[in-house]
Write a protein that holds these residues in place. Structure first.
Motif, PDB file in Angstrom:
ATOM      1  N   TYR A 272       0.834  -1.202   0.000  1.00 36.70           N
ATOM      2  CA  TYR A 272       0.000   0.000   0.000  1.00 36.70           C
ATOM      3  C   TYR A 272       0.872   1.256   0.000  1.00 36.70           C
ATOM      4  CZ  TYR A 272      -3.134   3.693   1.363  1.00 36.70           C
ATOM      5  OH  TYR A 272      -3.821   4.871   1.388  1.00 36.70           O
ATOM      6  N   ASN A 273       1.814   1.316   0.934  1.00 38.09           N
ATOM      7  CA  ASN A 273       2.646   2.517   1.076  1.00 38.09           C
ATOM      8  C   ASN A 273       3.514   2.780  -0.145  1.00 38.09           C
ATOM      9  OD1 ASN A 273       1.719   3.267   3.626  1.00 38.09           O
ATOM     10  ND2 ASN A 273       3.138   1.875   4.637  1.00 38.09           N
ATOM     11  N   GLU A 274       4.067   1.741  -0.733  1.00 38.03           N
ATOM     12  CA  GLU A 274       5.016   1.906  -1.836  1.00 38.03           C
ATOM     13  C   GLU A 274       4.358   1.995  -3.210  1.00 38.03           C
ATOM     14  OE1 GLU A 274       7.662  -1.404  -1.275  1.00 38.03           O
ATOM     15  OE2 GLU A 274       8.167  -0.726   0.755  1.00 38.03           O
ATOM     16  N   GLU A 275       3.231   1.325  -3.398  1.00 35.68           N
ATOM     17  CA  GLU A 275       2.633   1.236  -4.732  1.00 35.68           C
ATOM     18  C   GLU A 275       1.293   1.963  -4.890  1.00 35.68           C
ATOM     19  OE1 GLU A 275       4.319  -0.183  -7.194  1.00 35.68           O
ATOM     20  OE2 GLU A 275       5.910  -0.816  -5.831  1.00 35.68           O
ATOM     21  N   LEU A 276       0.535   2.109  -3.826  1.00 31.74           N
ATOM     22  CA  LEU A 276      -0.833   2.608  -3.966  1.00 31.74           C
ATOM     23  C   LEU A 276      -1.102   3.969  -3.327  1.00 31.74           C
ATOM     24  CD1 LEU A 276      -2.728  -0.718  -3.206  1.00 31.74           C
ATOM     25  CD2 LEU A 276      -2.171   0.243  -5.437  1.00 31.74           C
ATOM     26  N   ARG A 277      -0.405   4.284  -2.268  1.00 31.94           N
ATOM     27  CA  ARG A 277      -0.718   5.475  -1.477  1.00 31.94           C
ATOM     28  C   ARG A 277      -0.850   6.727  -2.345  1.00 31.94           C
ATOM     29  NH1 ARG A 277      -0.456   7.019   3.795  1.00 31.94           N
ATOM     30  NH2 ARG A 277       0.616   5.126   4.417  1.00 31.94           N
ATOM     31  N   ASP A 278       0.131   7.008  -3.174  1.00 31.21           N
ATOM     32  CA  ASP A 278       0.121   8.237  -3.975  1.00 31.21           C
ATOM     33  C   ASP A 278      -1.055   8.303  -4.939  1.00 31.21           C
ATOM     34  OD1 ASP A 278       2.385   9.123  -2.680  1.00 31.21           O
ATOM     35  OD2 ASP A 278       3.750   8.520  -4.293  1.00 31.21           O
ATOM     36  N   SER A 279      -1.497   7.175  -5.449  1.00 31.52           N
ATOM     37  CA  SER A 279      -2.606   7.197  -6.404  1.00 31.52           C
ATOM     38  C   SER A 279      -3.978   7.206  -5.714  1.00 31.52           C
ATOM     39  CB  SER A 279      -2.519   6.006  -7.362  1.00 31.52           C
ATOM     40  OG  SER A 279      -2.665   4.790  -6.661  1.00 31.52           O
ATOM     41  N   LEU A 280      -4.039   6.818  -4.439  1.00 26.55           N
ATOM     42  CA  LEU A 280      -5.328   6.753  -3.745  1.00 26.55           C
ATOM     43  C   LEU A 280      -5.602   7.952  -2.837  1.00 26.55           C
ATOM     44  CD1 LEU A 280      -5.412   2.984  -2.733  1.00 26.55           C
ATOM     45  CD2 LEU A 280      -6.651   4.100  -4.588  1.00 26.55           C
ATOM     46  N   GLU A 281      -4.559   8.496  -2.239  1.00 26.48           N
ATOM     47  CA  GLU A 281      -4.757   9.609  -1.307  1.00 26.48           C
ATOM     48  C   GLU A 281      -4.571  10.933  -2.027  1.00 26.48           C
ATOM     49  OE1 GLU A 281      -2.300   9.184   2.166  1.00 26.48           O
ATOM     50  OE2 GLU A 281      -2.933   7.107   2.455  1.00 26.48           O
ATOM     51  N   PRO A 282      -5.349  11.935  -1.747  1.00 30.61           N
ATOM     52  CA  PRO A 282      -6.432  11.997  -0.776  1.00 30.61           C
ATOM     53  C   PRO A 282      -7.815  11.671  -1.356  1.00 30.61           C
ATOM     54  CG  PRO A 282      -5.994  14.213  -1.534  1.00 30.61           C
ATOM     55  CD  PRO A 282      -5.017  13.285  -2.259  1.00 30.61           C
ATOM     56  N   ALA A 283      -7.904  11.424  -2.644  1.00 28.52           N
ATOM     57  CA  ALA A 283      -9.220  11.249  -3.285  1.00 28.52           C
ATOM     58  C   ALA A 283     -10.054  10.129  -2.656  1.00 28.52           C
ATOM     59  CB  ALA A 283      -9.044  10.991  -4.783  1.00 28.52           C
ATOM     60  N   GLU A 284      -9.423   9.073  -2.202  1.00 33.77           N
ATOM     61  CA  GLU A 284     -10.155   7.920  -1.658  1.00 33.77           C
ATOM     62  C   GLU A 284     -10.092   7.853  -0.128  1.00 33.77           C
ATOM     63  OE1 GLU A 284     -11.929   6.141  -3.706  1.00 33.77           O
ATOM     64  OE2 GLU A 284     -11.074   6.832  -5.583  1.00 33.77           O
ATOM     65  N   ASN A 285      -9.630   8.906   0.523  1.00 33.44           N
ATOM     66  CA  ASN A 285      -9.509   8.893   1.987  1.00 33.44           C
ATOM     67  C   ASN A 285     -10.811   8.461   2.658  1.00 33.44           C
ATOM     68  OD1 ASN A 285      -6.874   9.683   1.874  1.00 33.44           O
ATOM     69  ND2 ASN A 285      -7.183  11.676   2.815  1.00 33.44           N
ATOM     70  N   GLY A 286     -10.670   7.616   3.670  1.00 33.42           N
ATOM     71  CA  GLY A 286     -11.812   7.138   4.433  1.00 33.42           C
ATOM     72  C   GLY A 286     -12.398   5.838   3.919  1.00 33.42           C
ATOM     73  N   LYS A 287     -12.085   5.480   2.684  1.00 32.22           N
ATOM     74  CA  LYS A 287     -12.575   4.220   2.135  1.00 32.22           C
ATOM     75  C   LYS A 287     -11.729   3.066   2.672  1.00 32.22           C
ATOM     76  CE  LYS A 287     -14.566   6.050  -2.076  1.00 32.22           C
ATOM     77  NZ  LYS A 287     -14.562   5.998  -3.548  1.00 32.22           N
ATOM     78  N   PHE A 288     -12.253   1.882   2.532  1.00 34.76           N
ATOM     79  CA  PHE A 288     -11.533   0.687   2.948  1.00 34.76           C
ATOM     80  C   PHE A 288     -10.769   0.109   1.769  1.00 34.76           C
ATOM     81  CE2 PHE A 288     -15.147   1.018   5.781  1.00 34.76           C
ATOM     82  CZ  PHE A 288     -14.540   0.888   7.026  1.00 34.76           C
TER      83      PHE A 288
END
Length: 90
Positions: free
Chosen positions: A19-35
């Motif tokens: 998550y931290n290395e591959e996904l964080r930048d593409s998901l945050e902040p637009a998807e914040n709060g989702k599971f």
């Protein structure tokens, strides 16, 4: 499943690192709060506002996966009780 000094399994730590290395930048902040549910073995994942929806859809794709749940955007201080929680299906 082996456990680390922090009391978390290596698979849980692997899922969090993915998550931290591959996904964080593409998901945050637009998807914040989702599971996000991540299969630690394949790095397949599902993101959704509804935890059950995310879990069921990933479990359908990865019935033998090691599934771990996180919340998108949680900081160290805000971590939910689900952070790194292994999801099991019986």
């Amino acid at each position: 499943m082996t456990t680390t000094e922090q009391g978390r399994s290596k698979d849980s730590l692997r899922a969090e690192a993915f998550y931290n290395e591959e996904l964080r930048d593409s998901l945050e902040p637009a998807e914040n709060g989702k599971f996000i549910v991540i299969d630690a073995r394949s790095s397949d994942y599902e993101v959704h506002a509804d935890l059950i929806f995310a879990y069921v859809h990933l479990r359908d794709r990865r019935p033998d996966g090691e599934l771990y749940t996180f919340r998108v955007g949680d900081s160290e201080r805000e971590r939910s009780v689900l952070h790194g929680k292994r999801m099991t299906h019986k």
